[in-house]
Design an enzyme around this catalytic site. Structure first.
Site, PDB file in Angstrom:
ATOM      1  N   ASP A 149       0.719  -1.058  -0.167  1.00  0.00           N
ATOM      2  CA  ASP A 149       0.078  -0.201   0.309  1.00  0.00           C
ATOM      3  C   ASP A 149       1.043   0.729   0.239  1.00  0.00           C
ATOM      4  O   ASP A 149       2.048   0.982   0.367  1.00  0.00           O
ATOM      5  CB  ASP A 149      -1.224   0.039   1.611  1.00  0.00           C
ATOM      6  CG  ASP A 149      -2.363   0.567   0.432  1.00  0.00           C
ATOM      7  OD1 ASP A 149      -2.425   1.368   0.431  1.00  0.00           O
ATOM      8  OD2 ASP A 149      -3.222  -0.566   1.523  1.00  0.00           O
ATOM      9  N   ASP A 251      -3.115   4.737  -2.237  1.00  0.00           N
ATOM     10  CA  ASP A 251      -4.263   4.826  -1.176  1.00  0.00           C
ATOM     11  C   ASP A 251      -5.186   6.047  -1.633  1.00  0.00           C
ATOM     12  O   ASP A 251      -4.083   7.011  -2.197  1.00  0.00           O
ATOM     13  CB  ASP A 251      -3.681   5.005   0.101  1.00  0.00           C
ATOM     14  CG  ASP A 251      -4.721   5.396   1.455  1.00  0.00           C
ATOM     15  OD1 ASP A 251      -5.521   4.241   1.440  1.00  0.00           O
ATOM     16  OD2 ASP A 251      -4.823   6.012   1.607  1.00  0.00           O
ATOM     17  N   GLU A 314      -6.533   3.429  -5.848  1.00  0.00           N
ATOM     18  CA  GLU A 314      -7.967   3.821  -5.392  1.00  0.00           C
ATOM     19  C   GLU A 314      -8.793   4.722  -5.648  1.00  0.00           C
ATOM     20  O   GLU A 314      -8.327   5.813  -4.949  1.00  0.00           O
ATOM     21  CB  GLU A 314      -7.948   3.206  -3.756  1.00  0.00           C
ATOM     22  CG  GLU A 314      -9.283   3.469  -2.623  1.00  0.00           C
ATOM     23  CD  GLU A 314      -9.221   4.437  -1.323  1.00  0.00           C
ATOM     24  OE1 GLU A 314     -10.667   3.580  -0.863  1.00  0.00           O
ATOM     25  OE2 GLU A 314      -8.256   4.908  -1.313  1.00  0.00           O
ATOM     26  N   HIS A 376     -11.025  -3.453   3.443  1.00  0.00           N
ATOM     27  CA  HIS A 376     -10.812  -4.267   4.133  1.00  0.00           C
ATOM     28  C   HIS A 376     -12.225  -2.297   5.448  1.00  0.00           C
ATOM     29  O   HIS A 376     -12.302  -2.000   5.935  1.00  0.00           O
ATOM     30  CB  HIS A 376     -10.212  -3.112   5.329  1.00  0.00           C
ATOM     31  CG  HIS A 376      -9.043  -1.802   4.555  1.00  0.00           C
ATOM     32  ND1 HIS A 376      -8.779  -1.758   3.266  1.00  0.00           N
ATOM     33  CD2 HIS A 376      -8.854  -0.802   4.440  1.00  0.00           C
ATOM     34  CE1 HIS A 376      -7.957  -0.620   3.124  1.00  0.00           C
ATOM     35  NE2 HIS A 376      -8.000   0.221   4.157  1.00  0.00           N
ATOM     36  N   ASP A 377     -12.488  -1.825   3.808  1.00  0.00           N
ATOM     37  CA  ASP A 377     -13.636  -0.619   4.366  1.00  0.00           C
ATOM     38  C   ASP A 377     -14.537  -1.067   3.391  1.00  0.00           C
ATOM     39  O   ASP A 377     -15.541  -0.175   3.546  1.00  0.00           O
ATOM     40  CB  ASP A 377     -12.717   0.707   3.037  1.00  0.00           C
ATOM     41  CG  ASP A 377     -11.536   0.962   3.087  1.00  0.00           C
ATOM     42  OD1 ASP A 377     -11.738   1.156   4.514  1.00  0.00           O
ATOM     43  OD2 ASP A 377     -11.133   1.823   2.182  1.00  0.00           O
TER      44      ASP A 377
HETATM   45  C1  NOJ Z   1      -8.761   4.180   2.013  1.00  0.00           C
HETATM   46  C2  NOJ Z   1      -8.058   3.614   2.839  1.00  0.00           C
HETATM   47  O1  NOJ Z   1      -8.394   2.610   2.816  1.00  0.00           O
HETATM   48  C3  NOJ Z   1      -8.589   3.447   4.373  1.00  0.00           C
HETATM   49  O2  NOJ Z   1      -9.119   2.511   4.743  1.00  0.00           O
HETATM   50  C4  NOJ Z   1      -8.814   4.660   5.000  1.00  0.00           C
HETATM   51  O3  NOJ Z   1      -9.049   5.572   6.656  1.00  0.00           O
HETATM   52  C5  NOJ Z   1      -7.792   5.775   4.040  1.00  0.00           C
HETATM   53  N1  NOJ Z   1      -8.076   6.225   2.564  1.00  0.00           N
HETATM   54  C6  NOJ Z   1      -7.525   6.827   4.329  1.00  0.00           C
HETATM   55  O4  NOJ Z   1      -6.219   6.946   4.170  1.00  0.00           O
END
Ligand code: NOJ
Ligand code: MG
Length: 579
Positions: A149, A251, A314, A376-377
């Site tokens: 990441d 990210d 992302e 994970h989100d």
């Molecule tokens: C995306 C990440 O996947 C998430 O878990 C994080 O809280 C935010 N970006 C901030 O870095």
């Protein structure tokens, strides 16, 4: 009928010198050339190349590991690198070709690793850099790549860069973050909102100015307009590329740069009071700005200095932006992550067809699609589609055209784990309670066996293990030849070896009632995929004859079929078809 969609796309933007895996370990070789596929959406690709010429990241099934929850080795209840290394044989057995590892860098853990205080080291919670080097070595020895990441948008507030930057307006790093004077009558400079609640501006007394933070105030945004920041972050990439890392997942890649004129965001017309207040405005002046795309392309140039690496990102891939993130004039991301299936209504084939075909139509002809099961989100796949449909969902993920990325734990059917209010860890839920934003349920520790704490830790797990671990765990599913895990393994093996699933283009197929069906074509060969999303038996007509290659029930394989195939409730099939 919708247009036929070509999924066999290649490498204008993949960069020259696509490399090919060799059976054991990673021994890349150059392919003939960097080729451009003629044709495009709606037409069969006349110049289809053998799938052996695809890049590794086009053929590999990818596996996201959230390290805090994968395997603990030292009893502190938090997963770590030694724990991960002890499970590598599981990854080989499963057949995955690449790992994306969520952050393991030093972090105060306000956002569980996404607040980084040193981009080129490892947090003691996870181990040390020697252990990370060892992980790279051990993965490579198994023919598995590693993508780290990379979090370029922000640092932790405790990062030395921010400490220097905030110390005075004459510091050399004074322009490394987004510092702005208060509005003329005091208060924040504009209406920008943090994604994690409240204003996106934090007043900092030492500087007498506000700094901008897209996420927590503990995560100040770097100032990407500043070339020194861009150089420093490029060097971070080089640091890891030199250590043998095979790529990165970027990210928050779409939010690197904000409007230099600091214009107010307009109201969000879709906003309702039931929504989190952070959604009140449309983020037009902070998200997917043209400069962001340019800076991502610069990161791509850095990655391309090293052979055979990959950039995932992302980003918000809605609308026309998808093509922007692949790059229009110059290469940008290899794979803008596609979580489109999170919106699927899993008992409605029309919903699936719309999501899939809308996406494929938007993937430019030179670019390569991808499908992520979750991360994970977001709510876990099994919770979104229901445990009855977890098998057809798995079959879909590995038969659609493009790279498949699964979130560790989905292969054993892990569902979201309820977390009691007084045990909530996620800062998003703490700051914006009551909107269903808590991400803890998707981050529960992996279940390895039926022992205490599911074999994840000998200590107290940082998040609850949840119920049902005595059946839903790797060990018991590995022993069961008909488990969901066994199905994932078969699907991955099939995708690893079947050129039609790797390179064939996508054609929708007519299907009755609750069935979603499509063909994949490559040259003379075609494969029919039929997924019954309902609880009644269905007859799926097929052109000509065929042989059952795989069913979600892991039975009746090699059966010969003529003209039609019967699908049991929640059954998916893969048929090698002949006209
Ligand atoms: C995306 C990440 O996947 C998430 O878990 C994080 O809280 C935010 N970006 C901030 O870095
Ligand atoms: Mg630990």
């Amino acid at each position: 009928m919708r247009r036929q969609l070509i999924a066999r796309r290649t490498l204008l933007l993949a960069g020259a010198g696509c490399l090919v895996d060799i059976a054991a370990g990673i021994a890349p070789k150059q392919s003939a050339d960097a080729f451009v596929t003629p044709g495009g959406l709606g037409r069969e690709d006349p110049a289809a190349r053998p799938s052996s010429e695809l890049c590794w990241w086009q053929r590999a099934s990818m596996y996201q590991i959230y390290p805090l929850s994968f395997q603990d080795s030292d009893g502190d209840g938090m997963g770590d690198l030694r724990g991960l290394i002890s499970r590598l044989d599981h990854l080989s057995w499963l057949g995955i070709g690449a790992v994306w590892l969520s952050p393991v860098y030093p972090s105060p853990m306000a956002d569980f690793g996404y607040d980084i205080s040193d981009f080129t080291a490892v947090d003691p919670v996870f181990g040390d850099i020697t252990t990370l080097d060892y992980l790279i070595e051990e993965l490579h020895a198994r023919g598995i790549r590693l993508m780290l990441d990379f979090v370029p948008n922000h640092t932790a507030a405790s990062h030395p860069w921010f400490q220097e930057s905030r110390s005075s307006r004459s510091n050399l790093k004074r322009e490394w973050y987004v510092w702005v004077d208060p509005a003329p009558h005091g208060g924040p400079p504009n209406n920008w909102l943090s994604r994690f609640g409240g204003n996106a501006w934090e007043f900092d007394p030492p500087r007498g100015q506000y700094y901008y933070h897209s996420f927590l105030k503990e995560q100040p945004d770097l100032n990407w307009h500043n070339p020194a920041v861009r150089r420093a972050m490029a060097d971070v990439l080089r640091f890891w590329l030199r250590r043998g890392v095979d790529g990165f997942r970027i990210d928050a890649a779409g939010v690197l740069v904000e409007d230099a004129l600091l214009r107010d965001d307009p109201p969000n017309p879709k906003f309702r009071e039931s929504m989190p207040p952070s959604e009140r405005f449309k983020r037009v002046y902070t998200d997917s700005r043209p400069e962001t795309l340019g800076y991502l392309a610069q990161l791509r140039e850095v990655v391309d200095e090293y052979p055979d690496r990959v950039l995932l990102g992302e980003v918000d891939i809605a609308g026309a932006r998808l093509a922007d993130f692949y790059g229009r004039q110059q290469p940008c991301l290899h794979l803008p992550l596609n979580y489109g299936l999170r919106k699927a209504v899993w008992d409605d084939p029309t919903s699936l067809a719309r999501i899939i075909e809308d996406y494929l139509e938007r993937v430019p002809p030179h670019a390569w699609p991808c499908w992520a099961s979750g991360c994970h989100d977001m709510s876990r796949l099994a919770s979104r589609c229901g445990s009855l449909r977890a098998r057809v969902a798995a079959m879909l993920l590995f038969t659609l055209p493009g790279t498949t990325i699964i979130y560790a734990g989905d292969e054993i059917g892990m569902a979201d784990v309820a977390v009691a209010t007084d045990e909530v860890r996620d800062v998003l839920e703490r700051r914006l309670p009551g909107y269903g934003l808590n991400r803890d349920p998707y981050r529960a520790p992996l279940r390895w066996d039926s022992s205490a704490n599911a074999g994840f830790t000998s200590g107290r797990p940082w998040l609850p293990i949840g119920g049902g671990a005595e059946h839903c765990n790797f060990e018991s599913e590995r022993r069961d030849p008909c488990s969901l895990l066994a199905l994932y393994r078969r699907l991955i093996a099939l995708k690893n070896t079947e050129p039609v699933l790797q390179s064939g283009y996508y054609e929708p197929a007519a299907a009755p009632g609750s069935v979603f069906a499509f063909y994949r074509h490559l040259g003379e060969r075609k494969i029919l995929i039929g997924l019954n999303l309902g609880d009644a038996t269905q007859e799926l007509a097929m052109r000509g004859q065929g042989t059952l290659v795989l069913t979600t029930h892991l039975d009746r394989e090699a059966s010969r079929l003529t003209g039609a195939v019967t699908l049991r409730p929640h059954e998916g099939i893969i048929v090698s078809a002949t006209s």
